[in-house]
Scaffold this active site. Structure first.
Site, PDB file in Angstrom:
ATOM      1  N   GLU A  75     -36.687  35.870 -38.868  1.00 45.64           N
ATOM      2  CA  GLU A  75     -37.387  37.155 -38.828  1.00 45.64           C
ATOM      3  C   GLU A  75     -38.577  37.111 -37.884  1.00 45.64           C
ATOM      4  O   GLU A  75     -38.928  38.115 -37.252  1.00 45.64           O
ATOM      5  CB  GLU A  75     -37.823  37.573 -40.238  1.00 45.64           C
ATOM      6  CG  GLU A  75     -36.660  37.806 -41.199  1.00 45.64           C
ATOM      7  CD  GLU A  75     -35.643  38.831 -40.706  1.00 45.64           C
ATOM      8  OE1 GLU A  75     -36.021  39.703 -39.892  1.00 45.64           O
ATOM      9  OE2 GLU A  75     -34.471  38.755 -41.115  1.00 45.64           O
ATOM     10  N   HIS A  97     -37.360  37.916 -34.493  1.00 46.60           N
ATOM     11  CA  HIS A  97     -37.340  39.372 -34.297  1.00 46.60           C
ATOM     12  C   HIS A  97     -38.749  39.885 -33.996  1.00 46.60           C
ATOM     13  O   HIS A  97     -38.939  40.746 -33.118  1.00 46.60           O
ATOM     14  CB  HIS A  97     -36.844  40.068 -35.567  1.00 46.60           C
ATOM     15  CG  HIS A  97     -35.364  40.077 -35.740  1.00 46.60           C
ATOM     16  ND1 HIS A  97     -34.493  40.495 -34.762  1.00 46.60           N
ATOM     17  CD2 HIS A  97     -34.588  39.756 -36.823  1.00 46.60           C
ATOM     18  CE1 HIS A  97     -33.246  40.431 -35.217  1.00 46.60           C
ATOM     19  NE2 HIS A  97     -33.279  39.974 -36.461  1.00 46.60           N
ATOM     20  N   HIS A 126     -39.706  39.360 -30.523  1.00 45.04           N
ATOM     21  CA  HIS A 126     -39.014  40.323 -29.664  1.00 45.04           C
ATOM     22  C   HIS A 126     -39.818  41.619 -29.579  1.00 45.04           C
ATOM     23  O   HIS A 126     -39.900  42.256 -28.519  1.00 45.04           O
ATOM     24  CB  HIS A 126     -37.617  40.582 -30.240  1.00 45.04           C
ATOM     25  CG  HIS A 126     -36.636  41.133 -29.263  1.00 45.04           C
ATOM     26  ND1 HIS A 126     -35.354  41.490 -29.636  1.00 45.04           N
ATOM     27  CD2 HIS A 126     -36.706  41.413 -27.935  1.00 45.04           C
ATOM     28  CE1 HIS A 126     -34.696  41.942 -28.586  1.00 45.04           C
ATOM     29  NE2 HIS A 126     -35.490  41.912 -27.545  1.00 45.04           N
TER      30      HIS A 126
END
Length: 692
Positions: free
Chosen positions: A476, A479, A482
Site C-alpha cells: 500500500e 501505491h 505512486h
C-alpha cells in the site's frame, strides 16, 4: 431557502480546508454535515459545466478541456473526506448518507457525460487534435476524455441516454448496499473463547484476540473476528478443528446469510445491469467495455495469462495436498483434508521442510520498524524524507500524519496512515487521496493516505506483523508513492490514474524491497532486545519465500477467473452462486481450497466498479513487477541510483500521462514474459545457478 443557497462553499470545513498543514479541520466536521454540502457542491459543479458547455467562444484546450478538469473543486473536496470516512470510520449516519448520495453522484456524472453541448465541444477539439500542436500529455488527456464520454453514452439517442443514466444510478446504489452488507456481517460476527480454547495459538495472537474481546466488552476473554489479521493466524495455528471450521464458514459466508445483509440479489442485479450497460454503449460484454482501455485489451488476452498460471498453480497445490494429508494422518485424523485445514497443516509442513515457524518472525516485524523500513527505502530510491507531525486531528485518533520532502528539502506533500482494525472500518487495505498532485491551474500538492486492518496490540504491547502483513504495508505504501511522486500537469492522469492492470505495478514492485537482506538487517529488529534478525532465521525465511505458492495462487487465480467468467458473458447468469460453483468445477478448483474472495463478499468487483473484470490485474502487474525488480538484481544493487531514477521518472512520477507499455519500455527497454513472475512464485523451475 434551499440547501444549495444555505451552504457557503467558500467557508465550510468540508470544502475550505484551513486545518493544520492545509488539511480539513476534522474537529469541525460531523457525520451529519455531508448531505447539504454535497447538494450545494453538486449544484455548483452543474453551473460550472453549463457555463463550459454553453460558452459562445469557440472551444479551446483552455476554455473546454482545462476548464472541465478544474471544475468541481468543492465537490472533489467534500467527496474526498466523505469516501475516506465511509471506508475507514463509518457509522449509521454516514451509511445512510452513502445510500442517498451514491445514486445522486451517479445521476450527476451521467448528466455531464451525456451533455450534448459539452461533448460537441470536446468532439470538435478531438477531431482537430492533430492540428492543435499539443504536447503528448495533453493529447493523451484529450483522447482519453473523448473516449470516456463515448463509453459513458455521449453518442446515444435520448432514450439510450435516459436508460444508461438509470442503470448507472441503480448500480451506484447496489455497490453501496453490497459494501455495507459485508461490513455488517464482519462487524456482527464474533466467536468468544476462553483459555481452554486456545490450544496452539502463539502469544501475539492471544494478545490481539484479548484486545478484540475487550473492545467488544468481554475483557478477560478472547475474540475471533473476521479481520484477516485475526482470522488467518487463528485458522493457521488453532489445534481446534471445530473452531477453525466455525471461523472458516463465517469468513467465507459473509454476504450469504439469507437475511437482510444477504448479497445474492444485489449480485444478480449488478451483473444484469452491467451486461445491459455494455450492450447500450456498443460492447459485446462488460469485460470488453472495461478492458478496452487497459494493457490486456480483451478477455482472451486475460485468459492467455490466467490459463498457464492456473495450470501450474493447481499442479503445485496438488503436490502440496499429498504432503498435508500425510501430516494430518500422522496426527490421527481420519477426515478428508478440508479448506479449514489447509493453512493449519501448511504451517506444519513449512516447519518440517524449513525448520521454520512463521511465528518466529513476528518479534522482528514490529509495525514501527516496518514503517521506518518503508520510509528508508523511499529515501534511498527516491530521496524522500518523512517527518511525523503530532497532535493533528484526522478522521480517527489512530490516524498519523507525515510531512514529505524531496531530496533538496522542498515540500512534496502529506502522507496519512490509519493502521488498525476496528468495527467502523471496512476490511482490507487500501490507498487513496484527499488531494492529488498536478500542475494545471494553481496546481495542487498530494495528500495521500493508507488504510490497514492490523490487529491492535494490548496497551503497552508492541504491534507485531506477520510477513504477509508487512508485505501489505509495503504494497500500500508503494501505491502511496505512486500518488506522492506524481509529476504531471493534468489532474485526470495524476498518480494512480492509470489503467487498472498497470496500477498494481508500483505497489507490487515495492514489496520486493522488504525482503532485501540489508533492509531486513537494519529494520527487522527484535521488539524486546533490539537484536537484528539472526542470519539463520533470515536465510530460512528467504528459502521458504515461495512455500505455499500453489495454495496462494490457486485461491487468488480462482477469484480472477470467476470475475472474468461473470463479466465476459453477453448476458447475466440467472443464479450467480450456481454459476460460481459451475465455473469452479469447470476449471478444476481443488475441494480443499476456497476462493480468496467468494462472490457474496467480493468487494473488489461488486462494492463499486473498481476491479470488476479487472481482478486479474494483480497477476498482470506481477508479470511487470517481477521483471522490473530483476532489472535491479541484474545490476547487483537493489538501490542502483541510475535505475532508481528511471523508475521514478517513467513509473512512479508519470501517472497516466503516456501509454503504460510506452512507460514500462522506457524504464526496462522491453516488455516482459510471464516467466519471471512464475519463477518468483516458485511455479516455474529455475535453471542451475539462476537466482531471482
Amino acid at each position: 431557502m434551499s440547501s444549495e443557497t444555505a451552504i457557503d462553499l467558500n467557508n465550510n470545513p468540508l470544502t475550505l480546508w484551513n486545518g493544520p498543514l492545509g488539511l480539513p479541520d476534522f474537529t469541525r466536521i460531523g457525520s451529519g454535515d455531508f448531505g447539504p454540502v454535497f447538494d450545494a457542491a453538486l449544484a455548483a459543479h452543474t453551473e460550472e459545466i453549463d457555463a463550459i458547455a454553453g460558452s459562445a467562444n469557440a472551444p479551446t484546450i483552455e476554455n473546454t478541456l482545462a476548464a472541465l478538469e478544474l471544475a468541481g473543486d468543492p465537490l472533489d473536496r467534500v467527496s474526498a473526506i466523505f469516501w475516506c470516512m465511509a471506508g475507514a470510520n463509518t457509522n449509521d449516519i454516514i451509511q445512510a448518507t452513502e445510500r442517498e448520495i451514491s445514486p445522486k453522484m451517479a445521476r450527476h456524472f451521467s448528466a455531464i457525460s451525456m451533455n450534448a453541448k459539452l461533448f460537441a465541444r470536446i468532439d470538435e477539439l478531438y477531431q482537430r487534435r492533430e492540428s492543435l500542436g499539443l504536447d503528448p500529455e495533453t493529447l493523451r488527456v484529450l483522447e482519453k476524455t473523448w473516449k470516456r464520454f463515448v463509453k459513458a453514452g455521449a453518442k446515444l439517442d435520448e432514450a439510450g441516454k435516459k436508460r444508461l443514466a438509470a442503470i448507472n444510478e441503480e448500480l451506484a446504489s447496489l455497490g453501496a448496499k453490497f459494501g455495507q452488507n459485508v461490513l455488517a456481517d464482519e462487524r456482527d460476527w464474533v466467536l468468544f473463547l476462553d483459555e481452554p480454547d486456545l490450544s496452539g495459538l502463539p502469544e501475539f495472537l492471544k494478545n490481539a484476540m484479548a484486545e478484540a474481546a475487550e473492545m467488544r466488552g468481554q475483557k478477560g476473554r478472547y475474540a475471533v473476528t473476521l479481520s484477516r489479521s485475526i482470522y488467518e493466524p487463528f485458522t493457521t495455528y488453532s489445534e481446534r478443528r471445530d473452531l477453525r471450521e466455525k471461523a472458516f464458514r463465517a469468513f467465507t459466508g459473509r454476504g450469504e446469510t439469507g437475511g437482510p445483509t444477504d448479497n445474492g440479489q444485489v449480485v444478480k442485479d449488478t451483473l444484469r445491469l452491467r451486461a445491459e450497460k455494455a450492450k447500450l454503449v456498443g460492447y459485446d460484454s462488460y469485460a470488453d467495455l472495461k478492458l478496452d482501455d487497459t494493457m490486456a485489451k480483451t478477455p482472451p488476452a486475460v485468459l492467455e495469462l490466467l490459463g498457464p498460471v492456473w495450470k501450474k498453480a493447481r499442479e503445485k497445490a496438488g503436490q502440496d495436498q499429498v504432503e498435508l494429508e500425510r501430516l494430518a494422518a500422522a496426527e490421527g485424523s481420519n477426515n478428508p483434508l478440508a479448506a479449514w485445514d489447509w493453512r493449519h497443516y501448511q504451517e506444519k509442513l513449512r516447519a518440517e521442510k524449513f525448520a521454520f515457524d512463521e511465528a518466529e518472525l513476528k518479534p522482528y516485524l514490529q509495525l514501527e520498524r516496518i514503517i521506518e523500513a518503508c520510509f528508508d527505502v523511499a529515501g534511498r530510491l527516491f530521496g524522500l524524507s518523512f517527518a511525523e507531525k503530532k497532535g493533528i486531528t484526522a478522521w480517527h485518533p489512530d490516524v498519523r500524519v507525515f510531512e514529505v520532502r524531496n531530496a533538496d528539502g522542498s515540500y512534496r506533500g502529506l502522507f496519512m496512515a490509519d493502521y488498525f482494525a476496528r468495527p467502523s472500518k471496512r476490511s482490507g487495505a487500501w490507498m487513496s487521496s484527499l488531494q492529488s498532485g498536478y500542475r494545471l491551474g494553481k496546481g495542487s500538492s498530494p495528500v495521500i493516505y493508507n488504510v490497514m486492518n492490523f490487529a491492535k496490540a494490548a496497551e503497552g504491547k508492541p504491534c507485531l506483523l506477520s510477513l504477509d502483513e508487512a508485505k501489505t504495508l509495503f504494497h500500500e505504501f508503494g501505491h502511496a508513492l505512486h500518488g506522492m511522486l506524481t509529476d504531471v500537469t493534468w489532474p485526470s492522469v495524476a498518480g494512480t490514474s492509470v489503467s487498472r492492470d498497470f496500477v498494481e505495478l508500483p505497489s507490487q514492485l515495492y514489496e520486493h524491497w522488504l525482503t532485501v537482506p540489508e533492509v531486513l538487517e537494519k529494520h527487522a529488529l527484535h521488539y524486546a532486545t533490539g537484536d537484528p534478525m539472526p542470519k539463520q532465521l533470515l536465510d530460512k525465511m528467504l528459502a521458504a519465500s515461495t512455500f505455499g505458492a500453489g495454495f496462494a495462487t490457486v485461491e487468488f487465480t480462482a477469484s480472477a477467473m470467476v470475475d472474468m467468467a461473470y463479466h465476459s458473458r453477453s448476458d447475466a447468469p440467472e443464479n450467480p452462486l450456481a454459476f460460481e460453483a459451475q465455473t469452479l468445477e469447470r476449471i478444476g478448483m481443488p475441494d480443499a481450497i476456497a476462493m480468496r474472495h467468494r462472490t457474496p463478499h467480493f468487494q473488489h468487483i461488486f462494492s463499486g466498479d473498481g476491479y470488476s473484470a479487472g481482478y486479474y490485474s494483480y497477476l498482470w502487474s506481477e508479470v511487470l513487477d517481477a521483471d522490473a525488480f530483476a532489472a535491479f538484481e541484474e545490476t547487483g544493487d537493489p538501490f542502483n541510483p541510475e535505475l532508481a531514477e528511471k523508475l521514478r521518472r517513467h513509473i512512479y512520477a508519470a501517472g497516466g500521462s503516456a501509454d503504460p507499455e510506452e512507460l514500462y519500455t522506457a524504464f526496462r527497454d522491453k516488455m516482459p514474459t510471464p516467466d519471471a513472475m512464475l519463477k518468483k512464485r516458485g511455479l516455474l523451475p529455475m535453471r542451475a545457478g539462476e537466482e531471482l
